[in-house]
Design a protein around this motif. Structure first.
Motif, short mmCIF file in Angstrom:
data_model
loop_
_atom_site.label_atom_id
_atom_site.label_comp_id
_atom_site.label_asym_id
_atom_site.label_seq_id
_atom_site.Cartn_x
_atom_site.Cartn_y
_atom_site.Cartn_z
N SER A 126 6.49 52.60 -10.77
CA SER A 126 5.16 52.33 -10.23
C SER A 126 4.08 52.54 -11.30
O SER A 126 4.28 53.23 -12.29
CB SER A 126 4.88 53.26 -9.04
N ASP A 163 2.53 47.84 -2.38
CA ASP A 163 1.34 47.86 -3.23
C ASP A 163 0.11 48.18 -2.40
O ASP A 163 0.10 47.94 -1.18
CB ASP A 163 1.13 46.50 -3.91
N GLU A 196 0.69 49.60 -7.78
CA GLU A 196 1.89 48.80 -7.54
C GLU A 196 3.13 49.67 -7.70
O GLU A 196 3.30 50.32 -8.75
CB GLU A 196 1.96 47.63 -8.51
#
Length: 436
Positions: free
Chosen positions: A43, A92, A79
């Protein structure tokens, strides 16, 4: 992790209807250590700051003499990665906030900020929080919730303080070598100066269509094919239910000529009404060709666009159509019967040892324009643009982007036309930082 100072109550109003399910999906993934490995480890997040000043100085006899506002935007994108396995899942989040720095009722309406219809006052701030669930298998990704599309027939507008987004489900696949397939179903649009999702409508400057008519959804399918490193083809079909349908074809080509590169950009849009045709008749063919030559830091481009049929070129209100006149500042040059010429000169100062500094001069002229709702034909418009942009390369302000744009626009349209004689100025300061 830094957080944005948005108003949670204002932001909540923009959550997609799927948001609770998406949150539960993310929590369930995180709660499973084996699945969370790719979800969390891959992420990342960014925070973008946009400081925007826009000034429309009208030069005709209209009652409103200017639209002039200044605002600060905060855009946070988070994200996740994907969970391990043949099919991976992710989540997201996007947080957006705009803050008024300067505005007044007599000069609001630049679309940097939402404006009250009753007293024409711009909001002090506006914000929204939106989420997107995603799934990946092989080279195919599916996203649902708050999505962005940057396709020829509906390009999410980047030209104001905050980005414009959609609500829906989209699929993008690169499983076939050289081919990118895109398809999607969109049921709502969130405009760049709005905090909520709205039904889609057709853009109707100069009262081209019935702009009050709305659509239940937009569906599209198509793709881009990279034939080789110098040639790519593009084809799409889109239907905006009960408003219009549109086919898009394009060809992009690069050819080495002498010490430089000759670029060819051919685009076409074929549009007709769809279903019950609530927006009225749609009958348009828009064909364009743009040829450029790039050598050293220079690029010179010449183009021509021709519209035929009984109506203007349609596109979804709040988006931009990627025709030859894309990113013009004061008009869209998409009126019925319009013939448009363009000349453009770009220079990249890297060629003389100043990386990060770029400039553009552009002249666009349209004639043979038909404005049926205004009982006018054979009208003309022209726009001259100047742009200068610089990205700071080192020091404490490294990667801060500065942009100045100036437009001088004139036409001979009747009173009441959407596009007015104006001198327009924009200043933009942009900075994106990773937040982890």
């Amino acid at each position: 992790m830094p957080t944005l100072p948005w108003n949670p109550l204002a932001a909540t109003s923009a959550l997609p209807v799927r948001a609770p399910c998406l949150v539960l999906l993310g929590l369930s993934v995180i709660a499973t250590p084996a699945l969370a490995e790719g979800f969390i480890d891959d992420s990342h997040g960014t925070l973008t700051l946009r400081n925007y000043y826009l000034d429309r100085d009208y030069k005709d006899d209209g009652a409103k003499t200017a639209a002039r506002e200044w605002a600060q935007g905060f855009i946070m994108n988070v994200e996740s990665g994907f969970t391990p396995g043949a099919v991976g899942f992710g989540l997201d989040a996007r947080g957006l906030m705009g803050v008024k720095l300067d505005s007044s009722p007599d000069r609001s309406g630049t679309e940097l900020l939402p404006v009250s219809s009753s007293d024409k006052r711009a909001a002090d701030e506006y914000s929204r929080l939106a989420m997107t669930a995603k799934m990946r298998f092989a080279q195919t990704t599916v996203k649902t919730g708050d999505v962005s599309i940057f396709l020829p027939f509906a390009f999410a507008s980047p030209s104001r303080l905050l980005p414009q987004t959609f609500r829906g489900t989209i699929l993008s696949s690169k499983d076939i070598d050289g081919l990118t397939l895109n398809t999607g179903y969109i049921d709502r649009i969130n405009k760049r100066d709005s905090t909520d999702y709205q039904p889609m409508s057709i853009a109707s400057p100069n009262r081209r269509f019935n702009g009050a008519a709305t659509s239940s959804h937009m569906a599209y399918v198509g793709g881009d094919y990279q034939v080789n490193k110098d040639l790519s083809l593009r084809a799409y079909h889109a239907e905006v239910a009960d408003l219009y349908q549109q086919n898009t074809l394009a060809l992009l080509h690069n050819l080495q000529v002498g010490e430089g590169t000759l670029t060819t950009d051919l685009r076409s849009f074929f549009s007709d009404e769809d279903g019950s045709a609530k927006a009225g008749k749609v009958d348009n063919r828009n064909l364009s060709a743009l040829f450029g030559y790039r050598f050293g830091g220079h690029r010179l481009s010449l183009g021509y666009m021709h519209a035929s049929g009984d109506t203007a070129t349609p596109y979804v209100s709040g988006t931009e159509l990627m025709g030859m006149s894309e990113l013009t500042m004061s008009s869209d040059f998409l009126n019925a019967k319009e013939r448009t010429w363009q000349a453009m000169y770009d220079y990249d100062f890297t060629a003389v040892g100043v990386p990060g500094l770029k400039s553009r001069l552009r002249y666009v002229r349209g004639d043979h324009i038909e404005l049926t709702a205004l009982n006018a034909d054979d009208r003309k418009e022209r726009e001259f643009q100047m742009e200068l942009g610089y990205v700071i390369q080192s020091g404490p302000l490294k990667n801060v982007g500065l942009m100045a744009r100036k437009s001088i626009y004139r036409n001979d349209f009747p009173a009441g036309a959407a596009f007015r004689d104006e001198n327009q100025t924009r200043f933009l300061v942009l900075y994106t930082v990773p937040i982890w």
